[in-house]
Design an enzyme around this catalytic site. Structure first.
Site: not given
Ligand code: SAM
Ligand code: SF4
Ligand code: DTB
Length: 336
Positions: A58, A61, A98, A129
């Site tokens: 992603c 991230c 969460c 959550c």
């Molecule tokens: N790994 C799991 C997933 O991707 O569903 C759960 C954790 S992930 C960090 C959850 C959400 O955080 C992502 O789907 C994204 O929408 C949001 N997110 C992650 N990094 C971000 C960032 N730098 N700025 C804004 N939202 C972010």
């Molecule tokens: Fe994507 Fe980050 Fe969630 Fe991994 S933790 S699936 S890199 S948003």
């Protein structure tokens, strides 16, 4: 009397985005008042129970192995440590706890600890959550049985832009997990990120996906991209500052989410730390009625309790004490 619709067309959603700003805000605020107490905001606390080292790519991230963000990979936290943090969140007035894990999906060997965590947090009287990545139907059933209230799984953006941001999974994979969560009887939390360099039309597609699900997600987090150095999108934004999302366009997205999904809790999520009080106030006016509290999100900084207490006092907002009875009433009302 506003009806709940799941047959929104892209043209209708685009037309909402195109409204004069004050008209859009008026419509959103009116619908907000029909379905929710307008000055009450739900407080949710986030905890990263397994940080970093995620195999997904992603582009936003900090926790992806592909990012050079300096976030260190950790193991899944001990159950007792998670429960300790949940107790602190409850003391600080939070309603929902969460928990996020940087996984593509939970492994079956992780499930017993996850189940124990859900049971423990729930026993404290907090809503639970989790966001753990993709789930199989069986895993969703296990979480339901443990008593999980909500599962967060964001569609993140519109279907066309998705593959520009993430290549290690498909939009359909996200929708499949949302279906598994729904089928298991767990409440759905799904939203996305604004400000990833997407176009207005991608934002229309993003809201359209959520607003045309068979049932709207009970929670819709709207994140503003937190640009993290070492991530694809964080670095892109650093190089092209003009790509940063305009505040008014962000508020428009919140308002359109509110109008199209009247009963959902719309959460003003990541990105508040760098948002002005005035922009946040406009988001609350536009129908946002939930936030993440505390000074940390998963890895990024958040506004913090003192800052939020000052903002709430200034705006006359109070913490939502319980899941609103008004929502329950609306579900019971017959359609015309
Ligand atoms: N790994 C799991 C997933 O991707 O569903 C759960 C954790 S992930 C960090 C959850 C959400 O955080 C992502 O789907 C994204 O929408 C949001 N997110 C992650 N990094 C971000 C960032 N730098 N700025 C804004 N939202 C972010
Ligand atoms: Fe994507 Fe980050 Fe969630 Fe991994 S933790 S699936 S890199 S948003
Ligand atoms: C969501 O939509 N936003 C939260 C929660 N769901 C899990 C996560 C925001 C993460 C912000 C970046 C970080 O802390 O690393």
């Amino acid at each position: 009397m506003t009806q709940i619709r799941t047959d929104w067309t892209r043209d209708e959603i685009a037309a909402l985005f195109d409204l004069p700003f004050t008209e859009l805000l008026f419509q959103a605020a009116s619908i907000h008042r029909e379905f929710h107490p307008p000055s009450q905001v739900q407080l949710c606390t986030l905890l990263s129970i397994k940080t970093g080292g995620c195999p997904e790519d992603c582009g936003y991230c900090s926790q992806s192995v592909k990012a050079d963000s300096g976030v260190e990979a950790t193991k899944l936290m001990e159950v007792q440590s998670v429960l300790q943090r949940a107790a602190q969140a409850k003391d600080a007035g939070s309603q929902r706890f969460c928990m996020g894990a940087a996984w593509r999906n939970p492994k079956d060997r992780d499930m017993p600890a996850i189940v124990e965590i859900v049971k423990g947090v729930r026993a404290m009287g907090l809503e639970t959550c989790m966001t753990l990545g993709m789930l199989t139907p069986k895993q969703a059933d296990m979480l339901k049985e443990a008593g999980l209230d909500y599962y967060n799984h964001n569609v993140d953006t519109g279907p066309e832009y998705y593959e520009r941001v993430i290549s290690s999974r498909k939009y359909e994979d996200r929708l499949d997990t949302l279906q598994n969560v729904r089928d298991a009887g767990i409440n759905v939390c799904s939203g996305g990120i604004v400000g990833m360099g997407e176009t207005r039309s991608d934002r229309v597609g993003f809201v359209h996906t959520l607003a045309t699900l068979e049932r709207h997600p009970e929670s819709v987090p709207v994140n503003a991209l937190v640009p993290v150095k070492g991530t694809v999108l964080g670095d892109m934004l650093a190089d092209t500052p003009l790509a940063k999302i305009d505040d008014i366009e962000f508020v428009r997205t919140v308002a359109v989410a509110r109008i199209t999904m009247p009963m959902s809790m719309v959460r003003l999520s990541a990105g508040r730390e760098s948002m002005s009080e005035a922009t946040q106030a406009l988001c609350f006016m536009a129908g946002a009625n939930s936030i993440f509290t505390g000074d940390k999100l998963l890895t990024a900084p958040n506004a913090g309790d003192d800052t939020d207490a000052a903002l709430f006092a200034k705006l006359g907002l109070t913490a939502l004490q319980q899941e609103e009875p008004m929502r329950a009433c609306k579900v019971a009302e017959p359609a015309e």
